[in-house]
Design a protein around this motif. Sequence first.
Motif, mmCIF file in Angstrom:
data_model
loop_
_atom_site.group_PDB
_atom_site.id
_atom_site.type_symbol
_atom_site.label_atom_id
_atom_site.label_comp_id
_atom_site.label_asym_id
_atom_site.label_seq_id
_atom_site.Cartn_x
_atom_site.Cartn_y
_atom_site.Cartn_z
ATOM 1 N N ALA A 1 14.126 2.369 6.633
ATOM 2 C CA ALA A 1 13.123 2.412 5.568
ATOM 3 C C ALA A 1 11.735 2.354 6.206
ATOM 4 O O ALA A 1 11.458 1.436 6.974
ATOM 5 N N ASP A 2 10.920 3.350 5.918
ATOM 6 C CA ASP A 2 9.575 3.374 6.514
ATOM 7 C C ASP A 2 8.605 2.611 5.607
ATOM 8 O O ASP A 2 8.926 2.300 4.457
ATOM 9 N N LEU A 3 7.456 2.343 6.143
ATOM 10 C CA LEU A 3 6.425 1.670 5.350
ATOM 11 C C LEU A 3 5.520 2.732 4.743
ATOM 12 O O LEU A 3 5.418 3.843 5.282
ATOM 13 N N PRO A 4 4.838 2.421 3.648
ATOM 14 C CA PRO A 4 3.930 3.411 3.051
ATOM 15 C C PRO A 4 2.854 3.845 4.058
ATOM 16 O O PRO A 4 2.456 3.056 4.919
ATOM 17 N N GLU A 5 2.391 5.081 3.913
ATOM 18 C CA GLU A 5 1.435 5.651 4.871
ATOM 19 C C GLU A 5 0.172 4.802 5.002
ATOM 20 O O GLU A 5 -0.372 4.638 6.104
ATOM 21 N N GLU A 6 -0.286 4.230 3.876
ATOM 22 C CA GLU A 6 -1.532 3.442 3.954
ATOM 23 C C GLU A 6 -1.343 2.179 4.809
ATOM 24 O O GLU A 6 -2.295 1.685 5.411
ATOM 25 N N VAL A 7 -0.107 1.692 4.854
ATOM 26 C CA VAL A 7 0.154 0.509 5.698
ATOM 27 C C VAL A 7 -0.028 0.896 7.170
ATOM 28 O O VAL A 7 -0.651 0.167 7.943
ATOM 29 N N TRP A 8 0.478 2.091 7.532
ATOM 30 C CA TRP A 8 0.317 2.552 8.922
ATOM 31 C C TRP A 8 -1.156 2.828 9.235
ATOM 32 O O TRP A 8 -1.617 2.559 10.338
ATOM 33 N N GLU A 9 -1.861 3.376 8.236
ATOM 34 C CA GLU A 9 -3.287 3.666 8.470
ATOM 35 C C GLU A 9 -4.095 2.391 8.716
ATOM 36 O O GLU A 9 -5.047 2.388 9.485
ATOM 37 N N ASN A 10 -3.685 1.314 8.016
ATOM 38 C CA ASN A 10 -4.427 0.043 8.162
ATOM 39 C C ASN A 10 -3.833 -0.881 9.214
ATOM 40 O O ASN A 10 -4.274 -2.027 9.361
#
Lengths: 191, 147
Positions: free
Chosen positions: B55-64
């Motif tokens: 399960a991946d994390l939402p894109e905004e989590v990776w951006e932040n």
Amino acid sequence: MVTKKDTEMMETDISLVMNIKTGNKQALGRLVERHKKLAYQIALGLVGNKDDAYDISQEAFLRVYRSAGTYDENQPFLPWFNRIITNLCRTWLKRRSLYARRMVDVDDNAYLLVDPRNPEQELIRSETVACLCRALLELPFEDREIITLQHFRGMSYDEIASILDIPRGTVMSRLYYARKKLAKLMERNNG
Amino acid sequence: MDKHLHELLAGYVDGELSDDERRAFETALVTDPELRRELEEFKKLKEVTGLMTYADLPEEVWENYWQSLYRKLERGFGWIFMSLGAIILLCFGAFSALYEIYTDPGVSLWVKAGLAALIIGAIVLLVSYVRERLFAYNRERYREVNR
């Protein structure tokens, strides 16, 4: 002409850690961008919880920053980094077993999903996913580690041997025993 | 089963064998029903796990991700300085208070003796605790086990 992207690619992990040693936070930032997903996925495979895997991956980078001084530049970076992550996961699991209530975290079974890109996704039932999740979390730590790297990170044997700092033959035998245990656990969980 | 065959079995399922190893394994496969059963078992397992992903994390989590990490890094320094400051101030405060008490002729000898006993007791307990922890650490059999 050498572009900025080329320069970034030429910058090895080791040279980044050498820069981190001098307190360079930008170097840490570049190392983070390069390995954040790897760190998260290794931790996720070992602890089986998304939020905790995220925290552990961040803590691993903080440890890299704080322990960069002890890093031996003659050794490859990834095995060292992997040891940091696995040690953090071990500590976390030990703590979790002390507080058994955390074991019933509703998120624990949601760390593995049927790949939406896979055309055969409908063939897998949700019970199978839940059964696999449970079986993986019941595996001994070392077995879960190698299954994570091979099955879910899709690493080759040479890459696994490098990251775990073990011979290729050991990768093969560890995979054999890990799979035997996993198959047995799945059979038992299926009733 | 031969240990070498275990290794070959894993490598065969993952397509990691050399031509010679693959031929040797396939020869053993013809005569060994247990090996064939295990091969089927592993293939099935590989098939099931191959259909799954973490399960991946939402894109905004990776951006932040980096910003969040940077904040933790800064807070870490904040805590270190704050703790250091607190330790220095506490030590100075304790020293000043003890100095005042012991140099004040108006404070009873009993109070001074009681306070001295309290301090000595606390130091003995602290040393004993630290020594026990060090002893346990040195005797920890699995300390060096990383994997």
